[in-house]
Structures are given as C-alpha cells and as structure tokens.
Design a protein around this motif. Structure first.
Motif, PDB file in Angstrom:
ATOM      1  N   VAL A  14      -0.808 -22.148  43.096  1.00  0.00           N
ATOM      2  CA  VAL A  14       0.148 -23.080  42.505  1.00  0.00           C
ATOM      3  C   VAL A  14      -0.212 -24.485  42.971  1.00  0.00           C
ATOM      4  CG1 VAL A  14       2.570 -23.734  42.313  1.00  0.00           C
ATOM      5  CG2 VAL A  14       1.950 -21.320  42.602  1.00  0.00           C
ATOM      6  N   ILE A  15      -0.521 -25.334  42.016  1.00  0.00           N
ATOM      7  CA  ILE A  15      -0.795 -26.738  42.309  1.00  0.00           C
ATOM      8  C   ILE A  15       0.501 -27.502  42.057  1.00  0.00           C
ATOM      9  CG2 ILE A  15      -2.154 -28.769  41.648  1.00  0.00           C
ATOM     10  CD1 ILE A  15      -4.208 -26.623  40.484  1.00  0.00           C
ATOM     11  N   VAL A  16       0.904 -28.319  43.027  1.00  0.00           N
ATOM     12  CA  VAL A  16       2.124 -29.116  42.869  1.00  0.00           C
ATOM     13  C   VAL A  16       1.736 -30.584  42.788  1.00  0.00           C
ATOM     14  CG1 VAL A  16       4.378 -29.696  43.813  1.00  0.00           C
ATOM     15  CG2 VAL A  16       3.451 -27.411  44.184  1.00  0.00           C
ATOM     16  N   GLN A  17       2.203 -31.232  41.724  1.00  0.00           N
ATOM     17  CA  GLN A  17       1.982 -32.658  41.515  1.00  0.00           C
ATOM     18  C   GLN A  17       3.305 -33.391  41.572  1.00  0.00           C
ATOM     19  OE1 GLN A  17       0.080 -32.448  37.532  1.00  0.00           O
ATOM     20  NE2 GLN A  17      -1.392 -33.894  38.379  1.00  0.00           N
ATOM     21  N   ASP A  18       3.248 -34.656  42.023  1.00  0.00           N
ATOM     22  CA  ASP A  18       4.409 -35.530  41.942  1.00  0.00           C
ATOM     23  C   ASP A  18       4.659 -35.812  40.462  1.00  0.00           C
ATOM     24  OD1 ASP A  18       5.971 -38.014  41.762  1.00  0.00           O
ATOM     25  OD2 ASP A  18       5.690 -38.153  43.922  1.00  0.00           O
ATOM     26  N   ASP A  19       5.852 -35.528  39.986  1.00  0.00           N
ATOM     27  CA  ASP A  19       6.174 -35.699  38.571  1.00  0.00           C
ATOM     28  C   ASP A  19       6.042 -37.138  38.111  1.00  0.00           C
ATOM     29  OD1 ASP A  19       7.296 -34.669  36.010  1.00  0.00           O
ATOM     30  OD2 ASP A  19       8.941 -36.013  36.516  1.00  0.00           O
ATOM     31  N   ARG A  20       6.271 -38.077  39.017  1.00  0.00           N
ATOM     32  CA  ARG A  20       6.265 -39.487  38.630  1.00  0.00           C
ATOM     33  C   ARG A  20       4.866 -40.085  38.642  1.00  0.00           C
ATOM     34  NH1 ARG A  20      10.652 -40.041  43.200  1.00  0.00           N
ATOM     35  NH2 ARG A  20       8.899 -38.934  44.092  1.00  0.00           N
ATOM     36  N   THR A  21       4.059 -39.693  39.618  1.00  0.00           N
ATOM     37  CA  THR A  21       2.755 -40.341  39.784  1.00  0.00           C
ATOM     38  C   THR A  21       1.587 -39.434  39.432  1.00  0.00           C
ATOM     39  OG1 THR A  21       2.474 -39.613  42.079  1.00  0.00           O
ATOM     40  CG2 THR A  21       3.704 -41.674  41.706  1.00  0.00           C
ATOM     41  N   LEU A  22       1.845 -38.150  39.300  1.00  0.00           N
ATOM     42  CA  LEU A  22       0.835 -37.116  39.057  1.00  0.00           C
ATOM     43  C   LEU A  22      -0.099 -36.912  40.247  1.00  0.00           C
ATOM     44  CD1 LEU A  22      -0.047 -37.683  35.302  1.00  0.00           C
ATOM     45  CD2 LEU A  22       1.765 -36.298  36.326  1.00  0.00           C
ATOM     46  N   GLN A  23       0.258 -37.479  41.405  1.00  0.00           N
ATOM     47  CA  GLN A  23      -0.528 -37.246  42.608  1.00  0.00           C
ATOM     48  C   GLN A  23      -0.409 -35.772  42.998  1.00  0.00           C
ATOM     49  OE1 GLN A  23       0.748 -39.453  46.056  1.00  0.00           O
ATOM     50  NE2 GLN A  23      -1.035 -38.868  47.237  1.00  0.00           N
ATOM     51  N   VAL A  24      -1.548 -35.153  43.325  1.00  0.00           N
ATOM     52  CA  VAL A  24      -1.520 -33.774  43.794  1.00  0.00           C
ATOM     53  C   VAL A  24      -0.915 -33.773  45.193  1.00  0.00           C
ATOM     54  CG1 VAL A  24      -2.897 -31.754  44.410  1.00  0.00           C
ATOM     55  CG2 VAL A  24      -3.488 -33.104  42.384  1.00  0.00           C
ATOM     56  N   LEU A  25       0.126 -32.971  45.369  1.00  0.00           N
ATOM     57  CA  LEU A  25       0.839 -32.938  46.642  1.00  0.00           C
ATOM     58  C   LEU A  25       0.387 -31.793  47.536  1.00  0.00           C
ATOM     59  CD1 LEU A  25       4.426 -33.681  45.285  1.00  0.00           C
ATOM     60  CD2 LEU A  25       2.809 -35.287  46.333  1.00  0.00           C
ATOM     61  N   MET A  26       0.200 -30.625  46.943  1.00  0.00           N
ATOM     62  CA  MET A  26      -0.171 -29.476  47.765  1.00  0.00           C
ATOM     63  C   MET A  26      -0.624 -28.320  46.883  1.00  0.00           C
ATOM     64  SD  MET A  26       3.476 -27.897  49.035  1.00  0.00           S
ATOM     65  CE  MET A  26       2.653 -26.553  49.891  1.00  0.00           C
ATOM     66  N   LEU A  27      -1.172 -27.317  47.540  1.00  0.00           N
ATOM     67  CA  LEU A  27      -1.531 -26.059  46.900  1.00  0.00           C
ATOM     68  C   LEU A  27      -0.854 -24.948  47.685  1.00  0.00           C
ATOM     69  CD1 LEU A  27      -3.417 -24.274  45.033  1.00  0.00           C
ATOM     70  CD2 LEU A  27      -4.970 -24.256  46.983  1.00  0.00           C
ATOM     71  N   GLY A  28      -0.239 -24.039  46.971  1.00  0.00           N
ATOM     72  CA  GLY A  28       0.380 -22.877  47.603  1.00  0.00           C
ATOM     73  C   GLY A  28       0.136 -21.655  46.733  1.00  0.00           C
ATOM     74  N   TYR A  29       0.798 -20.554  47.065  1.00  0.00           N
ATOM     75  CA  TYR A  29       0.639 -19.325  46.305  1.00  0.00           C
ATOM     76  C   TYR A  29       2.006 -18.748  45.992  1.00  0.00           C
ATOM     77  CZ  TYR A  29      -4.219 -19.676  47.561  1.00  0.00           C
ATOM     78  OH  TYR A  29      -5.502 -20.133  47.694  1.00  0.00           O
ATOM     79  N   MET A  30       2.109 -18.120  44.836  1.00  0.00           N
ATOM     80  CA  MET A  30       3.353 -17.457  44.444  1.00  0.00           C
ATOM     81  C   MET A  30       3.052 -16.028  44.029  1.00  0.00           C
ATOM     82  SD  MET A  30       5.548 -20.063  42.098  1.00  0.00           S
ATOM     83  CE  MET A  30       6.197 -21.595  42.781  1.00  0.00           C
ATOM     84  N   ASN A  31       3.986 -15.148  44.390  1.00  0.00           N
ATOM     85  CA  ASN A  31       4.007 -13.830  43.770  1.00  0.00           C
ATOM     86  C   ASN A  31       5.093 -13.904  42.697  1.00  0.00           C
ATOM     87  OD1 ASN A  31       6.429 -13.684  45.175  1.00  0.00           O
ATOM     88  ND2 ASN A  31       5.766 -12.065  46.570  1.00  0.00           N
ATOM     89  N   GLU A  32       5.327 -12.825  42.015  1.00  0.00           N
ATOM     90  CA  GLU A  32       6.294 -12.845  40.913  1.00  0.00           C
ATOM     91  C   GLU A  32       7.698 -13.189  41.402  1.00  0.00           C
ATOM     92  OE1 GLU A  32       7.158 -10.247  36.891  1.00  0.00           O
ATOM     93  OE2 GLU A  32       5.759  -9.491  38.400  1.00  0.00           O
ATOM     94  N   GLU A  33       8.068 -12.688  42.556  1.00  0.00           N
ATOM     95  CA  GLU A  33       9.399 -12.955  43.105  1.00  0.00           C
ATOM     96  C   GLU A  33       9.580 -14.444  43.436  1.00  0.00           C
ATOM     97  OE1 GLU A  33      12.338 -11.344  46.701  1.00  0.00           O
ATOM     98  OE2 GLU A  33      10.223 -10.733  46.677  1.00  0.00           O
ATOM     99  N   ALA A  34       8.568 -15.052  44.029  1.00  0.00           N
ATOM    100  CA  ALA A  34       8.636 -16.486  44.352  1.00  0.00           C
ATOM    101  C   ALA A  34       8.717 -17.322  43.073  1.00  0.00           C
ATOM    102  CB  ALA A  34       7.411 -16.901  45.173  1.00  0.00           C
TER     103      ALA A  34
END
Length: 195
Positions: A14-34
C-alpha cells in the motif's frame, strides 16, 4: 474494487500519498481485514508484519492518516491511498518516510531559494536587493507585474503572457516572505475555501 490478496500470500503493498501534495508518505502492507477496516473507518490501517497484527497508523502517536481516496493498480495487487496526515508520518519525525524533502513542486523550491537569498543577505542578488528596498517597493513590483499580466492577457502573445505571469508569482513570493507568510499559508486558505 477487487484486490487479489492471494497473489502474495495474503498481503498487498500500500502506497500512501498526501492527498493535497501527492507526496509519497509511506509504504505499508494490508491484508483483507486491514483493507476492510480502512474502508469502513476512513483511517489507514495496515497489517504489521513485525507485530503480526492489524496496526492503525497513528494508534500510538496520534498521527493518523485520514483516507480521501483508494485506488488499485491494473494488476489488482497494489493499493494507492491518498490521505490527509494529521502530522508527521515517519517514526523518525520526518514528514514522510522518504525524508523531509517535500515534493510540492518547483514553486516551493523557488520560495525556499528566495528565502535563503534574503536570510543570507546574498550580495548581487536581485531578490535581496528588492527586499532591501522595503515593503512599499516590493508591493509596487507586485502591482506592476499584475498590471502587465492583465495587459498581456488581452493580447495574443502567449509567451509574453506566461512570462509576465511568472514574474508576478516570483514577486509575490518575495512579498509573502517580507510579510512573514508562506506559500503554504495561502494554499491553506484556498483549501479551506474549496471545502
């Protein structure tokens, strides 16, 4: 929205970007429950591989990521989340896990350069020499450039119009610095108006 959680043993990046600036904030992982928890609550929740459990970003620090949009890539095995961070994102204290180098764009880099030239009193710099002439001269230059933008807007020479618009932005950044405001201060006003 279909996500193939089976492709990589139940976890997808999961790549997370700042919605306003599109700066990449972090990378994490999700399973279906998350993923389902994130969609339901509107706050990013990952599956922590080190803790071996669901982990809501900010559960300890209070620095949550509020979801604005969720997209899935063409292979349906990577998620892109645009979010609004409550505060810094990285556990090191950086705004992004990829460092504090902001990716807001060239105008922010230009603002930083203008600020440096003024703060360091860079001799021979047009920016610093205009700043030294005082608030009235800086405001006058913004006014002159605004008038020139209007004049060029009425004509058909696109290059002249764009150059005058660039001059206006440049001089406005100098005036903002002199008034102890930033481009981000103005951006926040525009964002609040957009709501």
């Amino acid at each position: 929205m279909s996500i193939d959680f089976n492709k990589s043993k139940g976890l997808v990046p999961v790549i997370v970007q700042d919605d306003r600036t599109l700066q990449v904030l972090m990378l994490g992982y999700m399973n279906e429950e998350a993923f389902e928890k994130t969609r339901k609550e509107g706050i990013v929740t990952f599956f922590s591989r080190s803790k071996n459990r669901l982990w809501t970003k900010g559960e300890e620090s209070g620095n949550f990521l509020t979801v604005k949009n969720i997209d899935v890539d063409c292979d349906q095995d990577t998620i892109l989340i645009k979010a609004i961070p409550t505060n810094v994102v990285c556990h090191t204290g950086s705004f992004s896990c990829f460092g504090d180098k902001d990716s807001k764009g060239f105008l922010y880099e230009l603002e930083e350069k203008i600020s440096r030239r003024i703060d360091e009193k860079t001799e021979g710099s047009y920016t610093y020499s205009l700043f030294q002439r005082g608030i009235n001269k800086m405001a006058q230059k913004v006014g002159e450039e605004a008038v020139e933008v209007v004049i060029e807007a009425k004509d058909s020479n696109d290059d002249l119009f764009k150059n005058e618009a660039a001059d206006l932005l440049y001089h406005l950044l100098i005036l903002l610095k002199a008034k102890n405001f930033s481009l981000q201060d103005i951006e926040e006003i525009l964002k609040n108006r957009d709501r």
